[in-house]
Write an enzyme that holds these catalytic residues in place. Structure first.
Site, short mmCIF file in Angstrom:
data_model
loop_
_atom_site.label_atom_id
_atom_site.label_comp_id
_atom_site.label_asym_id
_atom_site.label_seq_id
_atom_site.Cartn_x
_atom_site.Cartn_y
_atom_site.Cartn_z
N THR A 80 -81.02 24.29 7.36
CA THR A 80 -82.31 24.99 7.25
C THR A 80 -82.91 24.79 5.86
OG1 THR A 80 -81.48 26.62 8.83
CG2 THR A 80 -83.49 27.19 7.67
N TYR B 152 -68.06 22.13 9.14
CA TYR B 152 -69.19 22.41 10.03
C TYR B 152 -69.01 21.47 11.22
CZ TYR B 152 -74.28 22.74 11.17
OH TYR B 152 -75.51 22.92 11.76
N LYS C 250 -67.43 26.62 10.74
CA LYS C 250 -68.77 26.86 11.28
C LYS C 250 -68.86 26.01 12.55
CE LYS C 250 -73.68 26.17 10.27
NZ LYS C 250 -74.68 25.75 9.26
#
Length: 303
Positions: A56, A144, A169
């Site tokens: 993001t 991730y 994640k």
């Protein structure tokens, strides 16, 4: 590195893991003053863990110098008010240099972005993360995972040689696959963070997650915090009330292969007068026809 230190880091991950946007100035550079203001707003809103250089934050559009700047701004602004989980990635030497920079600036954890190489073997996935984790043994490391082919046994294999791999994640959009992966890797061994944010948080929490990432939190920290409080107390009906509140916003972000994932967040912030709406290619501004809808959603949350 004592286990007690990692316990602090593990506890920090079991929360709303905010992925701040990277605001740009009119000349296209990182707007440092606005960046600090947005981080301050998150902290004032009750956020306790920040991930600079996340998706993001338009990680893949930032230069190495900008990634270092964003890391330093975030650590400076967070101080002792929040944990900082710094995103690192690209080739191994770049990821290692970024992780060491984060460590030297006071970060306690790094998140390793999913390898973007087109050919990822499962053993190679272990090798990649091992090289990074071993370079910073004093930092907590959080892979991730967006690769649906990866099996939980590989994560266990990595943690056997790198005890600083403490959390995950997980961002494969399949709650059943997540449940199996977590149990094959070791449900209690790692902190499981739902990496697909609020839309997936209730289903992933039911399967063992204790934290979730959020881009929406940039716009309305209280909304994200309301969801995690409901999930922590086992109030799934309450969590789904929040889910209904954020559904349309997240559908706009997810449309067309998440083409406007960051764009919608920045558009909402721009509608509230908090930062410029500009994003970098390959993202693009929202068409005028969709801006009003985003602004209306953001205005509804801010009441």
């Amino acid at each position: 590195m004592s286990s007690a230190t990692f316990e602090t880091q593990r506890a920090a991950l079991a929360d709303v893991v905010a992925i701040p946007v990277t605001p740009f100035a009119e000349d296209g550079t990182v707007d440092q003053g606005t960046h600090r203001a947005l981080l301050g707003r998150l902290l004032e809103g009750g956020v306790r863990i920040l991930t600079p250089n996340g998706n993001t934050g338009e990680y893949y559009t930032l230069s190495p110098e900008e990634r270092r700047l964003v890391t330093e701004l975030t650590l400076d602004e967070a101080g002792d008010r929040a944990a900082v989980l710094v995103g690192v990635g690209h080739d191994v030497p770049t990821a290692v240099a970024s992780a060491r920079h984060a460590r030297d600036r006071g970060a306690q954890m790094v998140m390793v972005h999913q390898p973007v190489h087109p050919y990822v073997s499962q053993g190679g996935w272990v090798d990649y993360h091992r090289a990074i984790a071993e370079a910073v043994p004093e930092l907590g490391v959080v892979p991730y995972i967006r690769n649906a082919q990866l099996v939980g046994a590989r994560l266990a294999e990595l943690a056997d040689v790198c005890p600083n791999v403490i959390g995950v994640k997980y961002a494969v959009p399949d709650a059943a696959r997540f449940a199996a992966f977590a149990r094959d890797a070791g449900l209690e061994r790692f902190v499981w963070v739902a990496g697909l944010a609020e839309p997936y948080a209730p289903s992933y929490f039911s399967a063992g997650a204790t934290g979730f990432t959020s881009g929406l939190v940039n716009v309305a920290p209280s909304v994200s915090l309301n969801m995690i409080e409901a999930l922590r107390s086992g109030d799934y009906a309450g969590a789904m009330k929040v889910w209904e509140q954020i559904r349309r916003f997240e559908e706009l972000r997810a449309a067309n292969g998440s083409a406007n994932n960051v764009t919608v967040v920045k558009e909402a912030l721009a509608s509230l007068g908090l930062c410029r709406r500009e994003v970098r290619p390959p993202s693009r501004l929202l068409p005028e026809s969709e801006r009003a809808e985003v602004a209306a959603i953001a205005a509804g949350w801010s009441i």
